[in-house]
Structures are given as structure tokens and as C-alpha cells.
Enzyme design. Structure first.
Site, PDB file in Angstrom:
ATOM      1  N   THR A 172     -14.879 -17.341  -6.673  1.00  0.00           N
ATOM      2  CA  THR A 172     -14.007 -17.782  -5.572  1.00  0.00           C
ATOM      3  C   THR A 172     -12.528 -17.593  -5.904  1.00  0.00           C
ATOM      4  O   THR A 172     -12.136 -17.557  -7.071  1.00  0.00           O
ATOM      5  CB  THR A 172     -14.225 -19.281  -5.257  1.00  0.00           C
ATOM      6  OG1 THR A 172     -13.802 -20.063  -6.395  1.00  0.00           O
ATOM      7  CG2 THR A 172     -15.682 -19.581  -4.926  1.00  0.00           C
ATOM      8  N   ARG A 173     -11.754 -17.468  -4.840  1.00  0.00           N
ATOM      9  CA  ARG A 173     -10.294 -17.462  -4.936  1.00  0.00           C
ATOM     10  C   ARG A 173      -9.759 -18.225  -3.724  1.00  0.00           C
ATOM     11  O   ARG A 173     -10.429 -18.357  -2.704  1.00  0.00           O
ATOM     12  CB  ARG A 173      -9.724 -16.035  -4.892  1.00  0.00           C
ATOM     13  CG  ARG A 173     -10.048 -15.144  -6.100  1.00  0.00           C
ATOM     14  CD  ARG A 173      -9.414 -15.620  -7.379  1.00  0.00           C
ATOM     15  NE  ARG A 173      -9.635 -14.682  -8.486  1.00  0.00           N
ATOM     16  CZ  ARG A 173     -10.717 -14.703  -9.269  1.00  0.00           C
ATOM     17  NH1 ARG A 173     -11.683 -15.581  -9.072  1.00  0.00           N
ATOM     18  NH2 ARG A 173     -10.822 -13.841 -10.265  1.00  0.00           N
ATOM     19  N   TYR A 182      -1.380 -10.119 -19.363  1.00  0.00           N
ATOM     20  CA  TYR A 182      -0.767 -10.796 -18.209  1.00  0.00           C
ATOM     21  C   TYR A 182      -0.761 -12.309 -18.413  1.00  0.00           C
ATOM     22  O   TYR A 182       0.285 -12.959 -18.305  1.00  0.00           O
ATOM     23  CB  TYR A 182      -1.560 -10.431 -16.952  1.00  0.00           C
ATOM     24  CG  TYR A 182      -0.990 -10.972 -15.666  1.00  0.00           C
ATOM     25  CD1 TYR A 182       0.182 -10.450 -15.122  1.00  0.00           C
ATOM     26  CD2 TYR A 182      -1.641 -11.998 -14.972  1.00  0.00           C
ATOM     27  CE1 TYR A 182       0.695 -10.940 -13.926  1.00  0.00           C
ATOM     28  CE2 TYR A 182      -1.137 -12.485 -13.776  1.00  0.00           C
ATOM     29  CZ  TYR A 182       0.031 -11.952 -13.254  1.00  0.00           C
ATOM     30  OH  TYR A 182       0.536 -12.443 -12.067  1.00  0.00           O
ATOM     31  N   GLY A 219     -20.310 -11.514  -6.129  1.00  0.00           N
ATOM     32  CA  GLY A 219     -19.473 -11.984  -5.017  1.00  0.00           C
ATOM     33  C   GLY A 219     -19.426 -13.494  -4.883  1.00  0.00           C
ATOM     34  O   GLY A 219     -18.857 -14.013  -3.922  1.00  0.00           O
ATOM     35  N   ASN A 252      -3.272 -16.709  -5.770  1.00  0.00           N
ATOM     36  CA  ASN A 252      -3.454 -15.424  -5.072  1.00  0.00           C
ATOM     37  C   ASN A 252      -2.735 -15.377  -3.718  1.00  0.00           C
ATOM     38  O   ASN A 252      -3.031 -16.167  -2.833  1.00  0.00           O
ATOM     39  CB  ASN A 252      -4.941 -15.147  -4.833  1.00  0.00           C
ATOM     40  CG  ASN A 252      -5.701 -14.967  -6.132  1.00  0.00           C
ATOM     41  OD1 ASN A 252      -5.736 -15.878  -6.943  1.00  0.00           O
ATOM     42  ND2 ASN A 252      -6.285 -13.800  -6.340  1.00  0.00           N
ATOM     43  N   VAL A 307      -7.945  -7.732  -4.258  1.00  0.00           N
ATOM     44  CA  VAL A 307      -9.127  -7.778  -3.406  1.00  0.00           C
ATOM     45  C   VAL A 307      -8.799  -7.709  -1.914  1.00  0.00           C
ATOM     46  O   VAL A 307      -9.503  -7.008  -1.169  1.00  0.00           O
ATOM     47  CB  VAL A 307      -9.987  -9.016  -3.767  1.00  0.00           C
ATOM     48  CG1 VAL A 307      -9.319 -10.331  -3.376  1.00  0.00           C
ATOM     49  CG2 VAL A 307     -11.361  -8.905  -3.167  1.00  0.00           C
TER      50      VAL A 307
HETATM   51  P1  NAD Z   1       4.254  -6.478  -7.432  1.00  0.00           P
HETATM   52  O1  NAD Z   1       3.628  -5.663  -8.489  1.00  0.00           O
HETATM   53  O2  NAD Z   1       4.236  -5.967  -6.038  1.00  0.00           O
HETATM   54  O3  NAD Z   1       5.770  -6.835  -7.800  1.00  0.00           O
HETATM   55  C1  NAD Z   1       6.264  -6.871  -9.109  1.00  0.00           C
HETATM   56  C2  NAD Z   1       7.589  -6.121  -9.120  1.00  0.00           C
HETATM   57  O4  NAD Z   1       8.128  -6.162 -10.451  1.00  0.00           O
HETATM   58  C3  NAD Z   1       7.431  -4.648  -8.760  1.00  0.00           C
HETATM   59  O5  NAD Z   1       8.407  -4.272  -7.830  1.00  0.00           O
HETATM   60  C4  NAD Z   1       7.635  -3.932 -10.089  1.00  0.00           C
HETATM   61  O6  NAD Z   1       8.100  -2.618  -9.956  1.00  0.00           O
HETATM   62  C5  NAD Z   1       8.595  -4.867 -10.782  1.00  0.00           C
HETATM   63  N1  NAD Z   1       8.582  -4.711 -12.247  1.00  0.00           N
HETATM   64  C6  NAD Z   1       7.503  -4.617 -13.060  1.00  0.00           C
HETATM   65  N2  NAD Z   1       7.908  -4.469 -14.327  1.00  0.00           N
HETATM   66  C7  NAD Z   1       9.273  -4.487 -14.323  1.00  0.00           C
HETATM   67  C8  NAD Z   1      10.260  -4.339 -15.320  1.00  0.00           C
HETATM   68  N3  NAD Z   1       9.941  -4.176 -16.613  1.00  0.00           N
HETATM   69  N4  NAD Z   1      11.559  -4.380 -14.946  1.00  0.00           N
HETATM   70  C9  NAD Z   1      11.915  -4.530 -13.642  1.00  0.00           C
HETATM   71  N5  NAD Z   1      11.005  -4.662 -12.649  1.00  0.00           N
HETATM   72  C10 NAD Z   1       9.698  -4.631 -12.997  1.00  0.00           C
HETATM   73  O7  NAD Z   1       3.547  -7.904  -7.493  1.00  0.00           O
HETATM   74  P2  NAD Z   1       3.759  -9.207  -6.602  1.00  0.00           P
HETATM   75  O8  NAD Z   1       2.440  -9.589  -6.075  1.00  0.00           O
HETATM   76  O9  NAD Z   1       4.894  -9.030  -5.670  1.00  0.00           O
HETATM   77  O10 NAD Z   1       4.128 -10.278  -7.720  1.00  0.00           O
HETATM   78  C11 NAD Z   1       5.461 -10.707  -7.950  1.00  0.00           C
HETATM   79  C12 NAD Z   1       5.478 -11.768  -9.030  1.00  0.00           C
HETATM   80  O11 NAD Z   1       4.678 -12.887  -8.633  1.00  0.00           O
HETATM   81  C13 NAD Z   1       4.913 -11.291 -10.366  1.00  0.00           C
HETATM   82  O12 NAD Z   1       5.684 -11.813 -11.413  1.00  0.00           O
HETATM   83  C14 NAD Z   1       3.536 -11.888 -10.403  1.00  0.00           C
HETATM   84  O13 NAD Z   1       3.098 -12.134 -11.713  1.00  0.00           O
HETATM   85  C15 NAD Z   1       3.724 -13.181  -9.628  1.00  0.00           C
HETATM   86  N6  NAD Z   1       2.460 -13.609  -9.027  1.00  0.00           N
HETATM   87  C16 NAD Z   1       1.927 -12.961  -7.965  1.00  0.00           C
HETATM   88  C17 NAD Z   1       0.707 -13.363  -7.440  1.00  0.00           C
HETATM   89  C18 NAD Z   1       0.078 -12.685  -6.253  1.00  0.00           C
HETATM   90  O14 NAD Z   1      -1.037 -13.039  -5.881  1.00  0.00           O
HETATM   91  N7  NAD Z   1       0.710 -11.743  -5.601  1.00  0.00           N
HETATM   92  C19 NAD Z   1       0.022 -14.439  -8.025  1.00  0.00           C
HETATM   93  C20 NAD Z   1       0.587 -15.057  -9.130  1.00  0.00           C
HETATM   94  C21 NAD Z   1       1.816 -14.651  -9.613  1.00  0.00           C
HETATM   95  N1  UDP Z   2     -12.541  -8.008  -6.517  1.00  0.00           N
HETATM   96  C1  UDP Z   2     -13.627  -7.448  -5.859  1.00  0.00           C
HETATM   97  N2  UDP Z   2     -13.483  -6.206  -5.328  1.00  0.00           N
HETATM   98  C2  UDP Z   2     -12.315  -5.510  -5.369  1.00  0.00           C
HETATM   99  C3  UDP Z   2     -11.204  -6.101  -6.024  1.00  0.00           C
HETATM  100  C4  UDP Z   2     -11.360  -7.342  -6.594  1.00  0.00           C
HETATM  101  O1  UDP Z   2     -14.705  -8.048  -5.770  1.00  0.00           O
HETATM  102  O2  UDP Z   2     -12.270  -4.394  -4.840  1.00  0.00           O
HETATM  103  C5  UDP Z   2     -12.693  -9.368  -7.064  1.00  0.00           C
HETATM  104  C6  UDP Z   2     -12.227  -9.532  -8.507  1.00  0.00           C
HETATM  105  O3  UDP Z   2     -13.259  -9.185  -9.407  1.00  0.00           O
HETATM  106  C7  UDP Z   2     -11.885 -11.005  -8.538  1.00  0.00           C
HETATM  107  C8  UDP Z   2     -11.388 -11.296  -7.117  1.00  0.00           C
HETATM  108  O4  UDP Z   2     -11.881 -10.227  -6.309  1.00  0.00           O
HETATM  109  O5  UDP Z   2     -13.032 -11.775  -8.776  1.00  0.00           O
HETATM  110  C9  UDP Z   2      -9.863 -11.337  -7.003  1.00  0.00           C
HETATM  111  O6  UDP Z   2      -9.368 -10.160  -7.600  1.00  0.00           O
HETATM  112  P1  UDP Z   2      -7.835  -9.773  -7.588  1.00  0.00           P
HETATM  113  O7  UDP Z   2      -7.693  -8.557  -8.419  1.00  0.00           O
HETATM  114  O8  UDP Z   2      -7.350  -9.714  -6.186  1.00  0.00           O
HETATM  115  O9  UDP Z   2      -7.077 -11.017  -8.239  1.00  0.00           O
HETATM  116  P2  UDP Z   2      -7.329 -11.925  -9.531  1.00  0.00           P
HETATM  117  O10 UDP Z   2      -8.652 -11.594 -10.160  1.00  0.00           O
HETATM  118  O11 UDP Z   2      -6.203 -11.617 -10.425  1.00  0.00           O
HETATM  119  O12 UDP Z   2      -7.341 -13.299  -8.987  1.00  0.00           O
END
Ligand code: NAD
Ligand code: UDP
Length: 310
Positions: A209-210, A144, A206, A173, A186
Site C-alpha cells: 500500500t501507499r 535515497y 499488488g 508519495n 507508480v
Molecule cells: P524530481 O526528481 O522531479 O525533482 C527533483 C529535482 O532536483 C529535479 O529537478 C532534479 O533535476 C533536481 N536535482 C537532482 N539532483 C540535483 C543536484 N545535485 N543539484 C541540483 N538539482 C538537483 O522529484 P520530486 O518528486 O519533485 O521531488 C522533490 C523533492 O521532494 C525531492 O527532494 C524528493 O526527495 C522529495 N520527496 C518527493 C516525494 C514525491 O512523492 N514526489 C516524496 C518524498 C519526498
Molecule cells: N510500482 C508498481 N508498478 C510500477 C511502479 C511502481 O507496482 O510500474 C509499485 C512499487 O513497487 C511500489 C509502489 O508501486 O510498491 C510505489 O512505487 P513508487 O516508485 O511510486 O514509490 P515508492 O516505492 O518510492 O513509494
């Protein structure tokens, strides 16, 4: 009326984005392979004649006449992106490559949904856009993190070499309604566990942080970024600087839901970043943007959403 392509539009964030773009009078084509998204997220938009939903995998080229592209296609939850890590890298890299090709041919603007994960387990706190990050290139999160880093790099090379109009946003996040119940991130995990009266699973002690941003704040930031003039490419952080430990989050969720769930501690996954908080000075000055929804208010919305579903 602008023709706008939203790749990954059936996902959590994508569905909110499609909705907002339609509300503003645009024509929206949503392409998604439903890897982590759901048709259900956008089914209410299908009656809108300006909305089109197409099953398509962005690792394959897509052709259309388009004015703007939002590239959100990529699973964002660690559980999902680690299930098929090779596909995750292909989605970020080949997906961005094909969509940049489309932007080049159609002269469309393209916005990449990058991530705070490009900073890895950061040594600088809070994270500014000038920080190059601390990413393990061979760990379980690297499909990723490195996938998104290559996607950013491709955007800047297409910009330098072909003059493609790019907008790179580093999203922190984000949470809100339409996160999948089994998404694994989370906020959804804790809320669903609390509402079901199951143990709340904290990974590690725990103390990590986020900074959690409510989805409507992000959507506003994405639209403002897309509307900037061509000279502003980003990368720009979009996130809420409020910073919470996972223990604080768990206690907040228990209190808000009135749940009798117990907190249990599970092993911390490898390379889990210890802290994360965006410096949003750039977004404030270039986009006039700042988040408006507090974690308390956002959590109330998410709890209401999952209560309705469970
Ligand atoms: P999500 O998984 O709900 O959405 C991603 C979408 O992309 C899904 O609908 C999935 O089916 C589609 N997808 C995956 N692979 C694909 C492919 N090969 N072709 C076409 N579609 C495909 O996640 P989200 O939280 O909505 O995230 C959306 C975007 O924002 C992502 O690119 C993610 O990396 C980015 N992002 C999200 C967060 C967050 O906290 N939610 C944080 C940082 C970045
Ligand atoms: N996390 C947790 N319990 C859960 C899911 C996630 O304690 O059931 C923690 C995880 O280890 C991380 C934080 O929460 O430290 C945020 O996790 P998430 O998967 O939401 O996002 P990311 O790590 O990609 O920021």
C-alpha cells in the site's frame, strides 16, 4: 518581497512550489542541475521578472543573499535515484550541507524536503514522526533513504550547534501534473500505460500500500511549515492518509481512463515497503493543515494532463 531559493525547482514538486511562491509576490531563484527535472517545467515562469533559473549542482556550494531556502534537490523516483546511487547520496548529503552553510551565513530559514522513506519498510502503522524507522542501510534504496536520514541529521546538528532555523518535512508519495512520463513512479506509470493501452505493470502481487497526496495539498503544507515560528523545527509528516493497494490503484486508473489495458505482475524490487500511511496529527495541530484533494479528483487531473501530452 522575500528572496527565496528553491533547490531542485525545475522538478515536479519544485515547479509547483516556484509557481506558488511567485503568485504570492516573492522573488524566486530556482537552482537545478536538470538530473531529473526539466527546463520545460518552469519555462512559463521565465517571463516573470521575479523568477531566475540557474543551472547549478548542489553538491557544489552556492552563494546568494536569501531569506528562505527550500531544499528539494534530489531525484525522488526509485528508477532515477538508483541509476546513479553515489550521486544520489552526494546530492542529499553534500547538497544539504552546502545549503545549511548558506542558511547559516545569511540567517535564512531552510526547509528540507525529507521523505517517508526515512521510515523504510515500517514496523509501525500508520507512521508517526516519533518512529525511528526500519531502513536497510546497504540495500538498493539506501542511497535515497540514508541520504535523506543524513540530511535530516545535518539539519538538526546545524540547528543545535549554529542556531540555524530549520524546517524538516517528511513528504509522503505525491503525484500530479508535470511528473515526467518516464518518471517510473507508480501513478505516472499506470496512467501513461493505461492511456497508451499498454500492460499495467504491478510489481509483486499488488497488495503493498501507499498513501497518495495531490501536489497542491503538499505545496500548501510546505508553505505553512515555512511560516511557523522558529521553535517548530519538525520533523512533520505531510501526506494524505487515504491508503490504497497497488492493485486498487491499477483498477481505479483502468476504470477512470476507460482503458483496455491488462494488468500484469512483475517481480517486486528488493526492500519495497509493504505499507505506508502518514499519521498527520502533528501537521493538523501545528500547521492547521489537512489534505483536501481525494485520490479520485487528483487522478482526474493527472489523466487530463497526460492525455494532453500523449
Ligand atoms: P524530481 O526528481 O522531479 O525533482 C527533483 C529535482 O532536483 C529535479 O529537478 C532534479 O533535476 C533536481 N536535482 C537532482 N539532483 C540535483 C543536484 N545535485 N543539484 C541540483 N538539482 C538537483 O522529484 P520530486 O518528486 O519533485 O521531488 C522533490 C523533492 O521532494 C525531492 O527532494 C524528493 O526527495 C522529495 N520527496 C518527493 C516525494 C514525491 O512523492 N514526489 C516524496 C518524498 C519526498
Ligand atoms: N510500482 C508498481 N508498478 C510500477 C511502479 C511502481 O507496482 O510500474 C509499485 C512499487 O513497487 C511500489 C509502489 O508501486 O510498491 C510505489 O512505487 P513508487 O516508485 O511510486 O514509490 P515508492 O516505492 O518510492 O513509494
Amino acid at each position: 518581497m522575500k528572496q527565496i531559493l528553491v533547490a531542485g525547482g525545475a522538478g515536479f514538486i519544485g515547479s509547483h512550489l516556484c509557481e506558488r511562491l511567485l503568485d504570492e509576490g516573492n522573488s524566486v531563484v530556482c537552482i537545478d542541475n536538470f538530473y531529473s527535472g526539466r527546463r520545460e517545467n518552469v519555462v512559463h515562469l521565465l517571463k516573470n521578472p521575479n523568477f531566475e533559473l540557474i543551472r547549478h549542482d548542489v553538491t557544489q556550494p552556492y552563494r546568494a543573499e536569501i531569506d528562505e531556502i527550500y531544499n528539494l534537490a534530489c531525484p525522488a523516483s526509485p528508477v532515477y535515484y538508483q541509476t546513479d546511487p553515489i550521486q544520489t547520496t552526494k546530492t542529499s548529503v553534500f547538497g544539504t550541507f552546502h545549503l545549511l552553510g548558506l542558511a547559516k551565513r545569511t540567517k535564512a530559514k531552510i526547509l528540507l524536503a525529507s521523505t517517508s522513506e526515512v521510515y523504510g519498510d515500517p514496523a509501525i502503522h500508520p507512521q508517526t514522526e516519533s518512529y525511528w524507522g526500519n531502513v536497510n542501510p546497504i540495500g538498493i534504496r539506501s542511497c535515497y533513504d540514508e541520504g535523506k536520514r543524513v540530511a535530516e541529521s545535518l539539519c538538526f546538528d546545524y540547528h543545535r550547534i549554529h542556531g540555524v532555523r530549520i524546517k524538516v518535512v517528511r513528504i509522503f508519495n505525491t503525484y500530479g501534473p508535470r511528473m515526467a512520463e518516464n518518471d517510473g513512479r507508480v501513478v505516472s506509470n499506470f496512467v501513461v500505460q493505461a492511456l497508451k493501452g499498454e500492460d499495467i505493470t504491478i510489481y509483486g502481487d499488488g497488495s503493498q500500500t501507499r498513501s497518495f497526496q495531490y501536489v497542491s495539498d503538499l505545496i500548501e503544507g510546505l508553505l505553512r511549515m515555512m511560516a511557523t515560528d522558529d521553535s517548530f523545527t519538525g520533523p512533520v509528516n505531510i501526506g494524505n492518509p487515504g491508503e490504497f493497494s497497488m492493485l486498487e490503484l491499477a483498477k481505479k486508473v483502468i476504470e477512470k481512463t476507460g482503458s483496455r489495458s491488462r494488468i500484469v505482475f512483475k517481480p517486486l524490487p528488493s526492500d519495497d515497503p509493504k505499507m505506508r500511511r502518514p499519521d498527520i496529527t502533528l501537521a493538523c495541530s501545528k500547521l492547521g493543515w489537512a489534505p483536501t484533494v481525494s485520490l479520485d479528483d487528483g487522478l482526474d487531473q493527472v489523466i487530463k494532463y497526460f492525455r494532453g501530452r500523449l
